[in-house]
Design an enzyme around this catalytic site. Structure first.
Site, PDB file in Angstrom:
ATOM      1  N   ASP A 294     -56.309   7.491  -4.869  1.00  0.00           N
ATOM      2  CA  ASP A 294     -55.714   6.974  -6.289  1.00  0.00           C
ATOM      3  C   ASP A 294     -54.844   6.536  -4.722  1.00  0.00           C
ATOM      4  O   ASP A 294     -55.361   6.173  -3.985  1.00  0.00           O
ATOM      5  CB  ASP A 294     -54.478   8.122  -5.938  1.00  0.00           C
ATOM      6  CG  ASP A 294     -53.256   8.296  -7.341  1.00  0.00           C
ATOM      7  OD1 ASP A 294     -53.100   6.283  -7.326  1.00  0.00           O
ATOM      8  OD2 ASP A 294     -52.234   9.089  -7.007  1.00  0.00           O
ATOM      9  N   HIS A 295     -54.105   5.244  -4.978  1.00  0.00           N
ATOM     10  CA  HIS A 295     -53.161   4.660  -4.056  1.00  0.00           C
ATOM     11  C   HIS A 295     -51.954   5.590  -3.867  1.00  0.00           C
ATOM     12  O   HIS A 295     -51.017   5.652  -4.996  1.00  0.00           O
ATOM     13  CB  HIS A 295     -53.588   2.989  -5.002  1.00  0.00           C
ATOM     14  CG  HIS A 295     -54.478   2.279  -5.436  1.00  0.00           C
ATOM     15  ND1 HIS A 295     -54.713   1.353  -6.608  1.00  0.00           N
ATOM     16  CD2 HIS A 295     -55.336   2.351  -4.197  1.00  0.00           C
ATOM     17  CE1 HIS A 295     -55.482   0.956  -5.792  1.00  0.00           C
ATOM     18  NE2 HIS A 295     -56.564   1.255  -5.188  1.00  0.00           N
ATOM     19  N   TYR A 468     -49.948   6.166  -9.182  1.00  0.00           N
ATOM     20  CA  TYR A 468     -50.491   6.452 -10.175  1.00  0.00           C
ATOM     21  C   TYR A 468     -52.365   5.810 -10.816  1.00  0.00           C
ATOM     22  O   TYR A 468     -51.761   5.117 -11.615  1.00  0.00           O
ATOM     23  CB  TYR A 468     -49.359   6.061 -11.005  1.00  0.00           C
ATOM     24  CG  TYR A 468     -48.048   6.642 -10.959  1.00  0.00           C
ATOM     25  CD1 TYR A 468     -47.952   8.196 -11.193  1.00  0.00           C
ATOM     26  CD2 TYR A 468     -47.194   6.140 -11.116  1.00  0.00           C
ATOM     27  CE1 TYR A 468     -46.646   8.471 -10.417  1.00  0.00           C
ATOM     28  CE2 TYR A 468     -45.872   6.739 -11.446  1.00  0.00           C
ATOM     29  CZ  TYR A 468     -44.736   7.517 -10.554  1.00  0.00           C
ATOM     30  OH  TYR A 468     -44.335   8.294 -10.579  1.00  0.00           O
ATOM     31  N   HIS A 469     -53.061   6.191 -10.081  1.00  0.00           N
ATOM     32  CA  HIS A 469     -53.656   5.212 -10.158  1.00  0.00           C
ATOM     33  C   HIS A 469     -54.619   6.255 -10.045  1.00  0.00           C
ATOM     34  O   HIS A 469     -55.899   6.027  -9.513  1.00  0.00           O
ATOM     35  CB  HIS A 469     -54.249   4.222  -9.237  1.00  0.00           C
ATOM     36  CG  HIS A 469     -53.366   2.623  -9.771  1.00  0.00           C
ATOM     37  ND1 HIS A 469     -53.137   1.739  -8.703  1.00  0.00           N
ATOM     38  CD2 HIS A 469     -52.746   2.530 -10.294  1.00  0.00           C
ATOM     39  CE1 HIS A 469     -51.883   1.146  -8.945  1.00  0.00           C
ATOM     40  NE2 HIS A 469     -51.637   1.369  -9.479  1.00  0.00           N
ATOM     41  N   PRO A 470     -55.158   7.435 -10.357  1.00  0.00           N
ATOM     42  CA  PRO A 470     -56.244   9.088 -10.120  1.00  0.00           C
ATOM     43  C   PRO A 470     -57.766   8.082 -11.376  1.00  0.00           C
ATOM     44  O   PRO A 470     -57.487   7.031 -11.774  1.00  0.00           O
ATOM     45  CB  PRO A 470     -55.854   9.303 -10.742  1.00  0.00           C
ATOM     46  CG  PRO A 470     -54.294   9.047 -12.086  1.00  0.00           C
ATOM     47  CD  PRO A 470     -54.013   7.800 -11.589  1.00  0.00           C
TER      48      PRO A 470
END
Length: 553
Positions: A294-295, A468-470
Site C-alpha cells: 500500500d501507499h 487506499y492503494h492496496p
C-alpha cells in the site's frame, strides 16, 4: 442468455471487471455475466466529484474492511475501504489519474511478469484514454473510453505549489502521465463533463447495452471446481445459494482483498492455511494473500495567510450552493476533486526515478472529510512510493460471510521511517520558497517545533494514513516461482479456467494512484483472454534525469 450460465463469469464490476465486461463482449461472440454484490452508483454522493469523501465512509458503498492492529504504528487499526457498488472502487476513489512510472512496469517484467514492460503497456494506455490537455507526440490516447481531464486550477495556491517546486530546483512537468513523470505540474482526474468518470460509466454501461452482456447482483462465496478446472461460482442470491456456470472461464476482479479471499475459500492458497480452516486443497499456491502493499501518506497542513482556501466553502449554505450548481449545470467547485496540482520527486541522489508523490489541496482537511482545520489552510498529501514492507490477507474462517484478516505490516523497515522523515524535511524546504511567501503561515501539522528524528517519528506513527492503494496479493510472475499466483496472462497457476485480473496481480506497487494501472492491466489481459496477439510494443523512450546518480534534483 440462460440465467445460470455464460461464457465468461466476471466477479466484480470495478476498475478491472467493467473493462473486461466491455472488451470480452465487444466482438459479439461470447456471453458475459458480471456479478456485483453492491448496488447502484446513481446519485450525487458518487457522481459529484467534490463529494468524494462521502461514499468511502458509507457502508452502502464500502466493504468496510479494517486492518489488524499495526505493530509499528502503536497498534492503530487502519481503514481499508473497497468499493461495494457498481463500478467498485472506481466509484468511491479520489478520481486521481496516474499511469505509474515507466520503470515500475519494467520492474514487473524483470521480476517475472514477461510482456509487461512499459513498452508493452503503453499501447494499452493509448487505447483506453481520451486525454484532454495531455502531451501530444504519441504519448497520450485520444479516442478511448476513459476520459482524463484537468481541474481549472483557478485557485492561486495550485500555481504557488508548482512555482515553489521550480524555485527549489525541481523539474516542472506539464504531463506526468506523458514522457516525463518527474517534477511539479497539473494533476489529472477521471472526471468528464462534471461527473465522476468511473469504469462503470466509461466501460460497463456501454457494454450492458449489448444483448450478450448482463449483470447480476450476487454475493460470490467461492469458485466451483471440477477436478482442477474452474466451472463456475457458488453465490448467495436473493437469500438462496446457487451455482452459476462459466462455459469458458471464471475471472476474479474482486480487489486485492476479496480476490485472494475467494481463491483461498475455493481451495487455492497455502496448503497449511487452508487445512487449518478445513478447506479442501485444489492447488497449493503459498503466494495467495502474500505480498500485500500500500501507499502511506500524511497531510502536511499549513495555515494560509489569505482567505482564499476552500475553508469558506465548508459551511452548509455554501455546500448547498455548490451542490445546486453541480446538480443543474455539472459545473463549479462540485465538478472537480480539488486535487489539481501534483508532484513526483526523488528523495535522494542515487534514486533513479521518483519515489515521493504529492497531492496538493487548497484546504486543510482529512481526506475522508471527517475533520477540517478551524481556519484557512492548505495541505500537501505526501508519502513514499516504494516501501519494502509487505503484509498479508488471510482467512479468518471458512465462512464466506466473515471478513478476511488484513495486516499491512506498515513501517516495518528502518528505510520506511527515514523515507518519511525526508518527506517532512523536503516539504518544509518547499514552503520556504518565495512562491509561498504570500500564502504560507505557520504549520498546523507537523508543527514547526518537531525537529529531531524521534519527534518526527512520533508524529508519523500517530498521523500517517493509508492512501487506499492496496495491491499485490495474487502476484503475477513466472510459473516456476512458488510465490507467483498468476502467470503473465493472469491465469491462476495450477488450475484451469480461472484468472485473476485486478490490482492484486501487481508484482510491485506502481508510482501514484492505482486506478489507471488497474484499468490498463484489464485492457491488456482482455486480449490474452480472447487469444489475440498483444498490441505492438511502443518505441517511445521516457525521460529520466541524467544526474540521478549524483543529485537529488
Amino acid at each position: 442468455m440462460a440465467d445460470n450460465t455464460a461464457d465468461y463469469l466476471i466477479v466484480g464490476s470495478g476498475s478491472a471487471g467493467s473493462v473486461l465486461a466491455n472488451r470480452l463482449s465487444e466482438n459479439g461472440k461470447y456471453s458475459v455475466t458480471v456479478l456485483e454484490h453492491g448496488g447502484t452508483d446513481a446519485g450525487p454522493f458518487i457522481q459529484m466529484p467534490a463529494a468524494l469523501s462521502y461514499p468511502m465512509n458509507m457502508s452502502r458503498y464500502d466493504w468496510g474492511y479494517q486492518s489488524r492492529p499495526e505493530p509499528a504504528l502503536g497498534g492503530r487499526v487502519m481503514a481499508c475501504p473497497r468499493g461495494k457498488v457498481i463500478g467498485g472502487s472506481s466509484s468511491i476513489n479520489g478520481m486521481v489519474y496516474v499511469r505509474g512510472n515507466a520503470a515500475d512496469f519494467d520492474h514487473w517484467a524483470e521480476s517475472g511478469a514477461s510482456g509487461w514492460s512499459y513498452a508493452d503497456v503503453l499501447p494499452y494506455y493509448l487505447k483506453m484514454e481520451s486525454s484532454h490537455g495531455g502531451q501530444s507526440g504519441g504519448w497520450r490516447g485520444s479516442d478511448g473510453p476513459l476520459h482524463v481531464t484537468r481541474g481549472p486550477r483557478t485557485n492561486p495556491l495550485f500555481h504557488a505549489f508548482v512555482q515553489a517546486g521550480v524555485e527549489a530546483g525541481y523539474e516542472a512537468t506539464d504531463d506526468y502521465n506523458g514522457e516525463q513523470q518527474e517534477g511539479f505540474g497539473p494533476m489529472e482526474q477521471t472526471v468528464w463533463r462534471g461527473r465522476r468518470w468511473s469504469t462503470a460509466n466509461a466501460y460497463l454501461r456501454p457494454a450492458l447495452k449489448r444483448p450478450n452482456v448482463n449483470m447480476q447482483r450476487a454475493f460470490v462465496r467461492k469458485v466451483v471446481f471440477e477436478g482442477k478446472r474452474a466451472v463456475g461460482v457458488e453465490v448467495m442470491q436473493r437469500g438462496k445459494i446457487k451455482i452459476l456456470r462459466a462455459a469458458r472461464e471464471v475471472i476474479l476482479s474482486a480487489s486485492s482483498i476479496n480476490s485472494p479471499k475467494l481463491l483461498m475459500l475455493s481451495g487455492v492458497g497455502d496448503e497449511a492455511h487452508l487445512r487449518e480452516h478445513g478447506i479442501e486443497v485444489v492447488a497449493n499456491r503459498p503466494g495467495v494473500g502474500q505480498n500485500l502493499q500500500d501507499h502511506l501518506e500524511f497531510y502536511f497542513q499549513v495555515e494560509c495567510k489569505q482567505p482564499i482556501t476552500l475553508y469558506s466553502k465548508l459551511n452548509l449554505w455554501s455546500k448547498g450552493l455548490i451542490g445546486a450548481q453541480w446538480l443543474f449545470l455539472k459545473s463549479g467547485l462540485g465538478a472537480s476533486n480539488q486535487f489539481e496540482s501534483a508532484a513526483f520527486i526523488r528523495s535522494d541522489a542515487g534514486v533513479p526515478y521518483p519515489d515521493i508523490q504529492y497531492h496538493f489541496l487548497p484546504v486543510a482537511i482529512r481526506y475522508d472529510g471527517k475533520s477540517a482545520a478551524e481556519a484557512h489552510g492548505f495541505q500537501m498529501h505526501v508519502g513514499p512510493m516504494r516501501s519494502d514492507s509487505r503484509g498479508t490477507v488471510s482467512l479468518s474462517s471458512a465462512n464466506p460471510d466473515d471478513a478476511p484478516e488484513i495486516l499491512f505490516n506498515y513501517m516495518s523497515t528502518d528505510k520506511d521511517w527515514s523515507d518519511f522523515r525526508k518527506c517532512i524535511r523536503l516539504t518544509r524546504e518547499l514552503l520556504q520558497q518565495d512562491a509561498f511567501k504570500p500564502y504560507a503561515g505557520p504549520a498546523i501539522a507537523p508543527a514547526d517545533d518537531l525537529q529531531t528524528d524521534q519527534q518526527l517519528d512520533d508524529f508519523i506513527r500517530q498521523h500517517v494514513e493509508s492512501a487506499y492503494h492496496p495491491c499485490g496479493t495474487c502476484r503475477m510472475g513466472a510459473e516456476s516461482d512458488a510465490a507467483s499466483v498468476v502467470n503473465a496472462d493472469c491465469q491462476v497457476i495450477g488450475v484451469d479456467g480461472l484468472r485473476v485480473v485486478d490490482c492484486s496481480v501487481f508484482p510491485r506497487i506502481t508510482n501514484g494512484n492505482l486506478n489507471a494501472p488497474t484499468i490498463v492491466t484489464a485492457e491488456k489481459a482482455a486480449d490474452a483472454i480472447l487469444g489475440k496477439s498483444p498490441l505492438p510494443p511502443s518505441d517511445l523512450q521516457p525521460w529520466r534525469s541524467q544526474n540521478w546518480r549524483t543529485s537529488q534534483r
